[in-house]
Design an enzyme around this catalytic site. Structure first.
Site, PDB file in Angstrom:
ATOM      1  N   SER A  11       0.843  -1.202   0.000  1.00 31.91           N
ATOM      2  CA  SER A  11       0.000   0.000   0.000  1.00 31.91           C
ATOM      3  C   SER A  11       0.874   1.246   0.000  1.00 31.91           C
ATOM      4  O   SER A  11       1.436   1.649   1.025  1.00 31.91           O
ATOM      5  CB  SER A  11      -0.885  -0.012   1.254  1.00 31.91           C
ATOM      6  OG  SER A  11      -1.609   1.193   1.308  1.00 31.91           O
ATOM      7  N   HIS A  36       0.193  -1.257  -4.517  1.00 37.28           N
ATOM      8  CA  HIS A  36      -1.240  -0.950  -4.383  1.00 37.28           C
ATOM      9  C   HIS A  36      -1.375   0.563  -4.208  1.00 37.28           C
ATOM     10  O   HIS A  36      -0.850   1.134  -3.250  1.00 37.28           O
ATOM     11  CB  HIS A  36      -1.776  -1.701  -3.159  1.00 37.28           C
ATOM     12  CG  HIS A  36      -3.222  -1.520  -2.888  1.00 37.28           C
ATOM     13  ND1 HIS A  36      -4.181  -2.367  -3.375  1.00 37.28           N
ATOM     14  CD2 HIS A  36      -3.885  -0.589  -2.142  1.00 37.28           C
ATOM     15  CE1 HIS A  36      -5.376  -1.980  -2.952  1.00 37.28           C
ATOM     16  NE2 HIS A  36      -5.220  -0.907  -2.195  1.00 37.28           N
ATOM     17  N   ASP A  38      -3.747   3.576  -3.457  1.00 39.52           N
ATOM     18  CA  ASP A  38      -5.046   3.992  -2.921  1.00 39.52           C
ATOM     19  C   ASP A  38      -5.345   5.401  -3.408  1.00 39.52           C
ATOM     20  O   ASP A  38      -4.748   6.366  -2.942  1.00 39.52           O
ATOM     21  CB  ASP A  38      -5.007   3.950  -1.382  1.00 39.52           C
ATOM     22  CG  ASP A  38      -5.166   2.539  -0.860  1.00 39.52           C
ATOM     23  OD1 ASP A  38      -6.034   1.805  -1.370  1.00 39.52           O
ATOM     24  OD2 ASP A  38      -4.421   2.165   0.060  1.00 39.52           O
ATOM     25  N   MET A  40      -7.808   8.453  -3.574  1.00 39.94           N
ATOM     26  CA  MET A  40      -8.951   8.959  -2.790  1.00 39.94           C
ATOM     27  C   MET A  40      -9.294  10.367  -3.250  1.00 39.94           C
ATOM     28  O   MET A  40      -8.409  11.213  -3.368  1.00 39.94           O
ATOM     29  CB  MET A  40      -8.590   8.984  -1.309  1.00 39.94           C
ATOM     30  CG  MET A  40      -8.141   7.634  -0.780  1.00 39.94           C
ATOM     31  SD  MET A  40      -7.972   7.691   1.001  1.00 39.94           S
ATOM     32  CE  MET A  40      -7.228   6.090   1.306  1.00 39.94           C
ATOM     33  N   HIS A  69      -6.421   1.076  -6.795  1.00 42.30           N
ATOM     34  CA  HIS A  69      -7.687   0.973  -6.056  1.00 42.30           C
ATOM     35  C   HIS A  69      -8.337   2.351  -6.052  1.00 42.30           C
ATOM     36  O   HIS A  69      -7.906   3.252  -5.325  1.00 42.30           O
ATOM     37  CB  HIS A  69      -7.364   0.471  -4.632  1.00 42.30           C
ATOM     38  CG  HIS A  69      -8.538   0.395  -3.719  1.00 42.30           C
ATOM     39  ND1 HIS A  69      -8.412   0.247  -2.357  1.00 42.30           N
ATOM     40  CD2 HIS A  69      -9.868   0.439  -3.971  1.00 42.30           C
ATOM     41  CE1 HIS A  69      -9.611   0.205  -1.812  1.00 42.30           C
ATOM     42  NE2 HIS A  69     -10.509   0.326  -2.760  1.00 42.30           N
ATOM     43  N   MET A  71     -10.802   4.720  -4.961  1.00 41.37           N
ATOM     44  CA  MET A  71     -11.810   5.066  -3.941  1.00 41.37           C
ATOM     45  C   MET A  71     -12.362   6.432  -4.314  1.00 41.37           C
ATOM     46  O   MET A  71     -12.106   7.439  -3.643  1.00 41.37           O
ATOM     47  CB  MET A  71     -11.163   5.066  -2.557  1.00 41.37           C
ATOM     48  CG  MET A  71     -10.996   3.667  -2.007  1.00 41.37           C
ATOM     49  SD  MET A  71     -10.057   3.653  -0.482  1.00 41.37           S
ATOM     50  CE  MET A  71      -8.440   3.424  -1.160  1.00 41.37           C
ATOM     51  N   MET A 140     -12.998  -4.976   1.305  1.00 38.45           N
ATOM     52  CA  MET A 140     -12.440  -4.038   2.287  1.00 38.45           C
ATOM     53  C   MET A 140     -12.660  -4.607   3.689  1.00 38.45           C
ATOM     54  O   MET A 140     -13.782  -4.992   4.044  1.00 38.45           O
ATOM     55  CB  MET A 140     -13.127  -2.668   2.194  1.00 38.45           C
ATOM     56  CG  MET A 140     -12.773  -1.841   0.972  1.00 38.45           C
ATOM     57  SD  MET A 140     -11.010  -1.520   0.733  1.00 38.45           S
ATOM     58  CE  MET A 140     -10.546  -0.696   2.265  1.00 38.45           C
ATOM     59  N   GLY A 145     -10.554   4.703   3.389  1.00 35.57           N
ATOM     60  CA  GLY A 145     -10.262   6.123   3.603  1.00 35.57           C
ATOM     61  C   GLY A 145      -9.026   6.415   4.435  1.00 35.57           C
ATOM     62  O   GLY A 145      -8.372   7.427   4.211  1.00 35.57           O
ATOM     63  N   PHE A 146      -8.730   5.543   5.376  1.00 31.91           N
ATOM     64  CA  PHE A 146      -7.610   5.859   6.270  1.00 31.91           C
ATOM     65  C   PHE A 146      -6.823   4.611   6.625  1.00 31.91           C
ATOM     66  O   PHE A 146      -7.402   3.519   6.768  1.00 31.91           O
ATOM     67  CB  PHE A 146      -8.135   6.494   7.570  1.00 31.91           C
ATOM     68  CG  PHE A 146      -8.866   7.779   7.333  1.00 31.91           C
ATOM     69  CD1 PHE A 146      -8.174   8.978   7.190  1.00 31.91           C
ATOM     70  CD2 PHE A 146     -10.251   7.788   7.205  1.00 31.91           C
ATOM     71  CE1 PHE A 146      -8.855  10.164   6.931  1.00 31.91           C
ATOM     72  CE2 PHE A 146     -10.936   8.959   6.944  1.00 31.91           C
ATOM     73  CZ  PHE A 146     -10.244  10.155   6.805  1.00 31.91           C
ATOM     74  N   ASP A 178      -8.012  -5.734   2.119  1.00 31.19           N
ATOM     75  CA  ASP A 178      -7.342  -4.440   2.294  1.00 31.19           C
ATOM     76  C   ASP A 178      -7.847  -3.787   3.573  1.00 31.19           C
ATOM     77  O   ASP A 178      -9.050  -3.528   3.699  1.00 31.19           O
ATOM     78  CB  ASP A 178      -7.663  -3.580   1.057  1.00 31.19           C
ATOM     79  CG  ASP A 178      -6.947  -2.242   1.043  1.00 31.19           C
ATOM     80  OD1 ASP A 178      -6.063  -2.018   1.884  1.00 31.19           O
ATOM     81  OD2 ASP A 178      -7.297  -1.425   0.166  1.00 31.19           O
ATOM     82  N   GLY A 179      -6.926  -3.537   4.485  1.00 30.86           N
ATOM     83  CA  GLY A 179      -7.269  -2.861   5.733  1.00 30.86           C
ATOM     84  C   GLY A 179      -6.893  -3.686   6.948  1.00 30.86           C
ATOM     85  O   GLY A 179      -7.468  -4.735   7.182  1.00 30.86           O
ATOM     86  N   GLY A 200      -0.116  -2.527   4.575  1.00 31.43           N
ATOM     87  CA  GLY A 200      -0.073  -1.091   4.855  1.00 31.43           C
ATOM     88  C   GLY A 200       0.670  -0.816   6.138  1.00 31.43           C
ATOM     89  O   GLY A 200       1.704  -1.431   6.421  1.00 31.43           O
ATOM     90  N   SER A 201       0.103   0.079   6.956  1.00 33.68           N
ATOM     91  CA  SER A 201       0.809   0.497   8.172  1.00 33.68           C
ATOM     92  C   SER A 201       0.827  -0.607   9.230  1.00 33.68           C
ATOM     93  O   SER A 201       1.683  -0.607  10.107  1.00 33.68           O
ATOM     94  CB  SER A 201       0.152   1.758   8.748  1.00 33.68           C
ATOM     95  OG  SER A 201      -1.147   1.473   9.218  1.00 33.68           O
TER      96      SER A 201
HETATM   97  C1  DX5 Z   1      -7.897   2.101   3.650  1.00 30.57           C
HETATM   98  C2  DX5 Z   1      -6.531   1.825   3.078  1.00 30.57           C
HETATM   99  C3  DX5 Z   1      -5.773   0.967   4.021  1.00 30.57           C
HETATM  100  C4  DX5 Z   1      -4.344   0.838   3.681  1.00 30.57           C
HETATM  101  C5  DX5 Z   1      -3.564   0.900   4.942  1.00 30.57           C
HETATM  102  O1  DX5 Z   1      -8.590   2.915   2.830  1.00 30.57           O
HETATM  103  O2  DX5 Z   1      -6.667   1.249   1.793  1.00 30.57           O
HETATM  104  O3  DX5 Z   1      -6.401  -0.240   4.079  1.00 30.57           O
HETATM  105  O4  DX5 Z   1      -4.062  -0.246   2.876  1.00 30.57           O
HETATM  106  O5  DX5 Z   1      -3.387  -0.298   5.573  1.00 30.57           O
HETATM  107  P1  DX5 Z   1      -3.472  -0.433   7.188  1.00 30.57           P
HETATM  108  O6  DX5 Z   1      -4.901  -0.664   7.485  1.00 30.57           O
HETATM  109  O7  DX5 Z   1      -2.577  -1.585   7.492  1.00 30.57           O
HETATM  110  O8  DX5 Z   1      -2.967   0.833   7.779  1.00 30.57           O
HETATM  111 ZN    ZN Z   2      -6.660   0.003  -1.021  1.00 23.97          ZN
END
Ligand code: DX5
Ligand code: ZN
Length: 228
Positions: A11, A36, A38, A40, A69, A71, A140, A145-146, A178-179, A200-201
């Site tokens: 991500s 990936h 994102d 937005m 992706h 959004m 999702m 979004g975050f 994702d998430g 992601g994070s």
């Molecule tokens: C949500 C994002 C997150 C992103 C960050 O809109 O698309 O899912 O990948 O990943 P996490 O949830 O691990 O911080």
């Molecule tokens: Zn995503």
């Protein structure tokens, strides 16, 4: 078990933008399968992130698969932009698109793969009629979004139900999640049939852990439980 089906998609909104060249190098060395993006728009989700310029500039530096992706509201308005920027797969949200069959045809006309995403509260019936047209469904596992949100555990059941439908219809479709995807959530998701994991994070860009170590942990967590 087909280990080649397991893919880790990084991500990019969670990457350190002040050292993007290094991040890209580390991701390649760590053998991630995809980047990936994102995207937005501040309408479909209450946040603004990433755009075609970033996709285009990284396209010049790597041949990794680009998983975009969208959004955004009315994703059809952006297919041109992200196809031209170098995406390999365009994933749009079922909730944001009035004419998904037409959208898929347009993505195919660019020679790209097509994916459809659904928010946590959107039932699988929203993608039922397009399943035989697409390459991937993105479930999702947080509200979009975050970064940094809590995992919605009922999404494991949604993944399992989707996997069963795909199996019954003898389709070949990737299931991306994702998430909050990390070593705690991956085993159940892989066991339910997810095979593309967005790092992601919480799973991939973690202070104190190298990207290579994080990718290995994610991949091992998936391989230990993948059931398709
Ligand atoms: C949500 C994002 C997150 C992103 C960050 O809109 O698309 O899912 O990948 O990943 P996490 O949830 O691990 O911080
Ligand atoms: Zn995503």
């Amino acid at each position: 078990m087909n280990s080649q089906r397991i893919k880790i998609s990084a991500s990019m909104m969670c990457a350190d933008f002040s050292h993007l060249d290094n991040v890209l190098l580390e991701l390649k060395r760590a053998n991630v399968d995809a980047l990936h993006f994102d995207i937005m728009d501040g309408h479909f989700v209450p946040n603004i992130a990433l755009g075609p310029d970033l996709v285009r500039s990284l396209r010049n530096k790597t041949d990794l698969l680009f998983d975009t992706h969208l959004m955004v509201q009315n994703p059809d308005n952006y297919f041109d932009m992200f196809a031209e920027a170098g995406s390999d797969i365009l994933v749009f949200h079922a909730e944001a698109c009035t004419h998904p069959f037409r959208a898929i045809q347009r993505i195919r006309a660019y020679g790209l793969k097509a994916g459809i995403a659904i928010n946590p509260a959107t039932p699988l019936s929203a993608v039922d009629y397009v399943l035989d047209q697409i390459d991937m469904v993105l479930i999702m596992t947080v509200e979009p979004g975050f970064a940094g949100q809590d995992f919605i555990s009922s999404m494991v059941h949604k993944v399992r139900t989707l996997r069963d439908i795909i199996f019954q219809r003898k389709l070949k479709i990737d299931i991306e999640v994702d998430g909050h995807i990390n070593k705690r959530t991956i085993p159940d998701l892989a066991g339910a049939g997810a095979n593309v994991f967005v790092g992601g994070s919480s799973g991939l860009f973690i202070p104190g852990l190298s990207i290579a170590e994080a990718v290995k942990i994610m991949r091992d967590s998936a391989l230990s439980n993948y059931s398709c």
